[in-house]
Motif scaffolding. Structure first.
Motif, PDB file in Angstrom:
ATOM      1  N   UNK A  57       0.645  -1.061  -0.101  1.00  0.00           N
ATOM      2  CA  UNK A  57      -0.017   0.151  -0.050  1.00  0.00           C
ATOM      3  C   UNK A  57       0.875   1.301   0.130  1.00  0.00           C
ATOM      4  N   UNK A  58       2.198   1.034   0.620  1.00  0.00           N
ATOM      5  CA  UNK A  58       2.925   2.375   0.486  1.00  0.00           C
ATOM      6  C   UNK A  58       3.201   2.599  -0.703  1.00  0.00           C
ATOM      7  N   UNK A  59       3.323   1.854  -1.512  1.00  0.00           N
ATOM      8  CA  UNK A  59       3.834   1.939  -3.165  1.00  0.00           C
ATOM      9  C   UNK A  59       2.774   2.700  -4.012  1.00  0.00           C
ATOM     10  N   UNK A  60       1.685   2.521  -3.501  1.00  0.00           N
ATOM     11  CA  UNK A  60       0.698   3.170  -4.456  1.00  0.00           C
ATOM     12  C   UNK A  60      -0.987   2.959  -3.898  1.00  0.00           C
ATOM     13  N   UNK A  61      -1.608   3.780  -4.202  1.00  0.00           N
ATOM     14  CA  UNK A  61      -3.332   3.789  -4.023  1.00  0.00           C
ATOM     15  C   UNK A  61      -3.964   2.820  -4.944  1.00  0.00           C
ATOM     16  N   UNK A  62      -3.460   1.539  -5.173  1.00  0.00           N
ATOM     17  CA  UNK A  62      -4.202   0.705  -5.981  1.00  0.00           C
ATOM     18  C   UNK A  62      -4.544  -0.608  -5.417  1.00  0.00           C
ATOM     19  N   UNK A  63      -5.547  -1.623  -5.502  1.00  0.00           N
ATOM     20  CA  UNK A  63      -5.579  -2.681  -5.195  1.00  0.00           C
ATOM     21  C   UNK A  63      -4.200  -3.784  -5.658  1.00  0.00           C
ATOM     22  N   UNK A  64      -3.985  -3.309  -6.934  1.00  0.00           N
ATOM     23  CA  UNK A  64      -2.779  -4.303  -7.508  1.00  0.00           C
ATOM     24  C   UNK A  64      -1.681  -4.182  -6.499  1.00  0.00           C
ATOM     25  N   UNK A  65      -1.315  -2.954  -5.760  1.00  0.00           N
ATOM     26  CA  UNK A  65      -0.215  -3.086  -4.926  1.00  0.00           C
ATOM     27  C   UNK A  65      -0.281  -3.868  -3.758  1.00  0.00           C
ATOM     28  N   UNK A  66      -1.527  -3.785  -3.285  1.00  0.00           N
ATOM     29  CA  UNK A  66      -2.051  -4.585  -2.030  1.00  0.00           C
ATOM     30  C   UNK A  66      -1.954  -6.103  -2.409  1.00  0.00           C
TER      31      UNK A  66
END
Length: 482
Positions: A324-333
């Motif tokens: 989640x730190x990497x970006x506001x997208x479910x792909x990162x989660x």
């Protein structure tokens, strides 16, 4: 300002000359120069966001001072949480506001309720994830009494805004970097030469490997419906080297530039694609972020102490938060959760600390078992990178569906495939140099063992020529968006 730009090529020598020739032996003047240079460097992108880093600096400086004089535990906690709220508040607003708003609206729509709310056109300040964590580490360490708060405002401001690593790390701890601003710095010729070598190798990683791999990775991912599974795998491999060359290249340039000014930053990448399992990969990939989450999130949660369920919970928390730190997208989660799934079997069987030394440490070639381990780990990493690179979750699964189909047995084909063979050759050259230099902190660190100066300088010249030849595909650094 980009490291691989003409602006930086002019900016760096000017700061270097002022630092060592005009303000030589004037510690405070050198620190003030670093502050001014850092604010120019950051403001070159968008001067409006200088107020954010300035405000964060002021808040944490005075909270640190206040913590040193405060003995009441409740008041100390209040000061700590004030720092956390201010820093994470800025980060949360600029980076995650629209993400939470969109998911909030979607959740209510699922139950048949429509909520009308407008997203904001928010520009993400470059480097906010990095300097936020850097200032937080200072306040937390002062709160824990692991670090004495500074009374030197210019030294602290220089620590927070230090231009080589301001935008994309490494995320430096105050315990390592801040004391270096207190001490008189003398020019070290050998250290500076090492710094130039590391800058050269970082530029090669960025300009030759990352930027050129980006051309083909973007082409394949952006038109994924048109390609076979084999082509999509090749696109994922291109992205795998793009993100490594891009981010580790930035770290190399940052660390090398810092050495020109008499500072030692921590190693951020330690040849992660030579890892034998995922645990080793995460000890070698983005080391400053991994260790930050370990010390300030994982261990306070209880770490690996306690029962199996607690270990699983803490592992998933740390990896999902990292994603989640990497970006506001479910792909990162999902990328973070997938790495947690990779990591858990090693943790639960106590094999997560098996490989501390670099592979084939006292040998030239790895053995058969190590080759298989590296290939399996690399393949799992590529699979996870597909989620990292995909536009959304549906896009990632559509790529995986094709990857695990019969079309993977076909020969890769896309526009420019023949031309891409040159980049593939460059990747093999890159891997070879990294393998030969894997015992150092960067690939060219031990090149001085080559006794003949002519050979060393010929190799440097070769790198410069390759950089010039392949320098047309200039791309922004990937981690600027994080």
């Amino acid at each position: 300002m980009l490291f691989n730009s003409l602006d930086f090529a002019v900016f760096l020598p000017i700061v270097f000359v002022l630092y060592w020739f005009v303000f030589k032996n004037q510690l405070k003047a050198q620190n003030i120069l670093i502050v001014i240079a850092s604010y120019i460097f950051y403001g070159w992108w968008d001067w409006r966001f200088l107020s954010l880093i300035a405000f964060s600096t002021i808040v944490d400086f005075f909270i640190g001072r206040k913590l040193s004089n405060e003995s009441n535990s409740n008041n100390r906690k209040l000061l700590l949480w004030t720092s956390i709220f201010v820093n994470l508040g800025f980060l949360g607003f600029f980076k995650y506001y629209n993400f939470f708003l969109d998911n909030f609206i979607t959740a209510f729509s699922f139950f048949g309720n429509e909520i009308k709310a407008n997203s904001l056109n928010i520009i993400l300040p470059v480097g906010i994830s990095f300097y936020t964590f850097q200032t937080l580490s200072y306040t937390i360490d002062v709160y824990r009494k692991k670090l004495k708060p500074t009374s030197d405002f210019f030294a602290f401001t220089a620590f927070v805004s230090f231009f080589p690593q301001l935008v994309a790390g490494p995320i430096e701890r105050a315990t390592n970097l801040l004391p270096q601003f207190y001490k008189k710095r003398t020019f070290d010729y050998r250290s500076s030469i090492d710094g130039l070598r590391q800058i050269l190798w970082g530029l090669f990683k960025k300009i030759v490997i990352a930027d050129n791999c980006a051309v083909y990775a973007n082409l394949i991912f952006n038109n994924s419906d048109d390609y076979s599974g084999s082509t999509l795998i090749l696109g994922a491999i291109f992205f795998t080297f793009q993100i490594y060359g891009d981010f580790s290249g930035y770290s190399d340039i940052a660390i090398g530039t810092s050495r020109l000014f008499g500072f030692d930053l921590k190693q951020n990448f330690a040849f992660p694609y030579f890892s034998r399992n995922i645990a080793e990969f995460w000890r070698r990939w983005h080391i400053s972020l991994s260790s930050w989450f370990k010390d300030y999130v994982y261990i306070p949660l209880g770490g690996s102490r306690g029962g199996i369920l607690k270990k699983i919970k803490n592992t998933f928390i740390i990896f999902v938060v990292s994603g989640f730190w990497h970006g506001a997208n479910w792909t990162f989660i999902i990328w973070g959760a997938l790495n947690a799934i990779y990591f858990l079997p090693l943790l639960l069987t106590n094999r997560n600390r098996n490989y501390i030394e670099i592979v084939a440490n006292n040998k030239f070639f790895p053995n058969f078992k190590e080759i298989i381990q590296m290939l399996v780990t690399f393949s799992l990493t590529i699979l996870a990178w597909i989620f990292f690179r995909a536009n959304n979750v549906g896009h990632a699964f559509s790529i995986l569906e094709e990857v695990f189909s019969k079309s993977t047995l076909s020969i890769p084909s896309f526009e420019g495939f023949t031309k891409s063979m040159i980049i593939i050759l460059m990747i093999f050259f890159f891997i070879s140099v990294e393998w030969l230099g894997r015992r150092g902190k960067f690939a060219l660190e031990k090149i001085y063992v080559v006794k003949f100066r002519f050979i060393r300088w010929s190799f440097y010249l070769l790198l410069v020529i390759i950089i010039i030849i392949f320098g047309a595909s200039q791309q922004d650094f990937i981690y600027f968006q994080f």
